[in-house]
Design an enzyme around this catalytic site. Structure first.
Site, mmCIF file in Angstrom:
data_model
loop_
_atom_site.group_PDB
_atom_site.id
_atom_site.type_symbol
_atom_site.label_atom_id
_atom_site.label_comp_id
_atom_site.label_asym_id
_atom_site.label_seq_id
_atom_site.Cartn_x
_atom_site.Cartn_y
_atom_site.Cartn_z
ATOM 1 N N TYR A 275 -108.844 -53.116 -58.074
ATOM 2 C CA TYR A 275 -109.803 -52.319 -57.819
ATOM 3 C C TYR A 275 -110.289 -52.272 -56.781
ATOM 4 C CZ TYR A 275 -115.435 -53.822 -57.568
ATOM 5 O OH TYR A 275 -116.801 -53.529 -57.516
ATOM 6 N N ASP B 270 -106.374 -48.229 -50.369
ATOM 7 C CA ASP B 270 -107.632 -48.904 -50.494
ATOM 8 C C ASP B 270 -107.489 -50.457 -49.328
ATOM 9 O OD1 ASP B 270 -109.974 -50.589 -50.742
ATOM 10 O OD2 ASP B 270 -109.970 -49.825 -53.021
ATOM 11 N N LYS C 289 -115.584 -54.891 -46.473
ATOM 12 C CA LYS C 289 -115.397 -56.128 -46.098
ATOM 13 C C LYS C 289 -115.256 -56.703 -44.188
ATOM 14 C CE LYS C 289 -115.023 -57.355 -50.349
ATOM 15 N NZ LYS C 289 -113.321 -56.877 -51.434
HETATM 16 C C1 PLP Z 1 -114.147 -55.670 -52.748
HETATM 17 C C2 PLP Z 1 -113.792 -54.260 -53.104
HETATM 18 C C3 PLP Z 1 -113.912 -52.986 -52.839
HETATM 19 C C4 PLP Z 1 -115.310 -52.663 -53.362
HETATM 20 O O1 PLP Z 1 -115.693 -53.016 -52.260
HETATM 21 P P1 PLP Z 1 -117.773 -53.583 -52.484
HETATM 22 O O2 PLP Z 1 -118.223 -53.478 -50.741
HETATM 23 O O3 PLP Z 1 -118.094 -54.733 -53.297
HETATM 24 O O4 PLP Z 1 -118.417 -52.244 -52.998
HETATM 25 C C5 PLP Z 1 -112.981 -52.003 -52.747
HETATM 26 N N1 PLP Z 1 -111.812 -52.093 -52.704
HETATM 27 C C6 PLP Z 1 -111.261 -53.216 -52.568
HETATM 28 C C7 PLP Z 1 -109.401 -53.616 -52.571
HETATM 29 C C8 PLP Z 1 -111.854 -54.485 -52.554
HETATM 30 O O5 PLP Z 1 -111.197 -55.757 -52.305
#
Ligand code: PLP
Length: 429
Positions: free
Chosen positions: A144, A239, A267
């Site tokens: 994701y 990511d 985060k």
């Molecule tokens: C949470 C998450 C996102 C998206 O971040 P948001 O602040 O919710 O837009 C993207 N990549 C990873 C790996 C994530 O865990």
């Protein structure tokens, strides 16, 4: 436990907010029942609108690595707030957090702040395309990277929980530039590259997958991706929205010893305020506007409150590196405790863990990619989730999510959690 007030609030919310929530993962759609409304939180605990205390294993989906309402972060935000909340002009604190972040993370010279992980990943891919002058990207099934169009192709987290890993609204034109690979399968990636020679701008990956449960990379996988990228002029994008500043000061790059070309954050870097960021070497970052042609902007980017929270959080992590050892040990303790209970009661399971990311799957095949992760999405998980909730422990309401451990958890909390697992497990059979 009674959740009457939460259910009343949920009924009201549903009248004016689609599904009653501002992000689908908050709904209990996958496990049944009504979501819990939080009133306040402190340390390792949530206090809901019915007065229940819950031990929290979501921690805002990762940011609260040091616990809720962590004093240095709260104080920093309060102090900043009194001086004005947004200017749309440069402020010194943006440079301070940028300097600190760049000093903590390997292989990056410059960083740009945005408002979410979604924005960070979306911008990173635009930058990769602008830098390489190529269009296609490779992503992995079950990973994701936020909800922007290019990534909603076999996406993990809420997208898969709610059965729309390929969202309506994403055009075919966009989807055709996202090539889908199998996590932990280097040969698969290699064959995709060979079939699209000279067309791939970047490979984007969660270096430790955390949005289909926790799936660590198998030995040699990330190293293999690095080599494939080098051989084919492809940028490797890590990511690290989930893993950044969580698995180590320098995130997965530091922990696993593999270099990425562009890294994205979210985060933890915001300390609980809306912050994302992406970072890379100078020659890549200098392609961004206003220095270069790749456009990217934000009215509230680098917002002073968000930067104050993020800076306070990073300062704590940077000056107390023993936190990482401590949180790893706590997670290992939980891992062992939960595994022992599930074994004692002969419950089919697999537990995956890297550092303070852990997930429990109710299937015994090794969970190494999206296909195997999907097997653990079963009736046992639903019963487990509701059982834990009844015993005062809040885990993510989906089998496709990682548990986020916070340093605020005491060993007493962990024992209480393992005790709850035992009570629930007794009734699973
Ligand atoms: C949470 C998450 C996102 C998206 O971040 P948001 O602040 O919710 O837009 C993207 N990549 C990873 C790996 C994530 O865990």
């Amino acid at each position: 436990m009674i959740y009457k007030r939460s259910s009343e609030l949920f009924a009201e919310a549903q009248k004016v907010i689609p599904g009653g929530v501002n992000s689908p993962v908050r709904a209990f759609k996958a496990v049944g029942g009504d979501p819990i409304f939080v009133k306040e939180a402190k340390g390792a605990y949530l206090y809901d609108e019915d007065g229940n205390r819950l031990i929290d294993y979501i921690n805002s989906w990762g940011p609260m690595i040091l616990g809720h309402a962590y004093a240095p972060v709260v104080d920093a935000v309060i102090q900043k707030t009194k001086k004005g909340t947004s200017f749309g002009m440069p402020t010194e604190i943006e440079t301070l957090i940028a300097e600190l972040a760049v000093s903590m993370v390997p292989n990056v010279d410059k960083i740009r702040f945005v408002n979410s992980g979604t924005e960070a990943c979306m911008s990173a891919v635009r930058l990769a395309r602008g830098f390489t002058k190529k269009d296609k990207i490779i992503k992995f099934a079950g990973c994701y990277h936020g909800h922007s169009d290019s990534f909603l192709i076999q996406a993990g987290s809420g997208a898969v929980t709610f059965g729309s890993p390929n969202s309506p609204g994403v055009t075919e034109g966009t989807a055709k530039d996202t090539l889908l690979a199998r996590y932990n399968d280097l040969e698969n990636v290699e064959s995709i590259i060979n079939a699209n020679k000279g067309e791939i701008a970047c490979i984007i990956i969660e270096p430790v997958a955390g949005n289909m449960g926790c799936i660590p990379p198998v030995k040699g996988f990330l190293e293999g991706l690095r080599a494939l990228c080098d051989a084919n002029d492809i940028l490797l994008v890590f990511d690290e929205v989930m893993t950044g500043f969580r698995l180590a000061k320098g995130g997965a790059q530091e922990l696993l010893g593999v270099d990425a070309d562009i890294v994205t954050f979210g985060k933890v870097i915001g300390g609980g305020l809306p912050v994302g960021a992406f970072a890379a070497r100078k020659e890549i970052m200098n392609h961004l506007a206003p220095l270069g042609p790749v456009y990217q902007a934000g009215t509230l980017s680098g917002n002073p409150l968000a930067m104050a929270a993020g800076l306070a959080m990073l300062n704590e992590l940077n000056s107390n590196p023993q936190i990482y050892k401590s949180i790893d040990q706590k997670t290992a303790y939980l891992h062992e405790g939960v595994a022992k209970v599930l074994q004692n009661y002969n419950i089919t399971h697999t537990i995956n863990r890297t550092g303070s990311m852990i997930s429990v799957h109710f299937d015994e095949t090794p969970i190494v990619d999206f296909e195997t992760a999907a097997k653990g999405n079963n009736e046992t998980f639903k019963k487990f989730f509701h059982g834990m909730l009844d015993n005062g422990v809040y885990i993510a309401p989906s089998a496709f999510e990682t548990w986020f451990i916070t340093e605020a958890l005491s060993y007493k909390d962990l024992d209480e959690t393992i005790g709850a697992v035992e009570k629930v497990t007794m009734k699973l059979k």
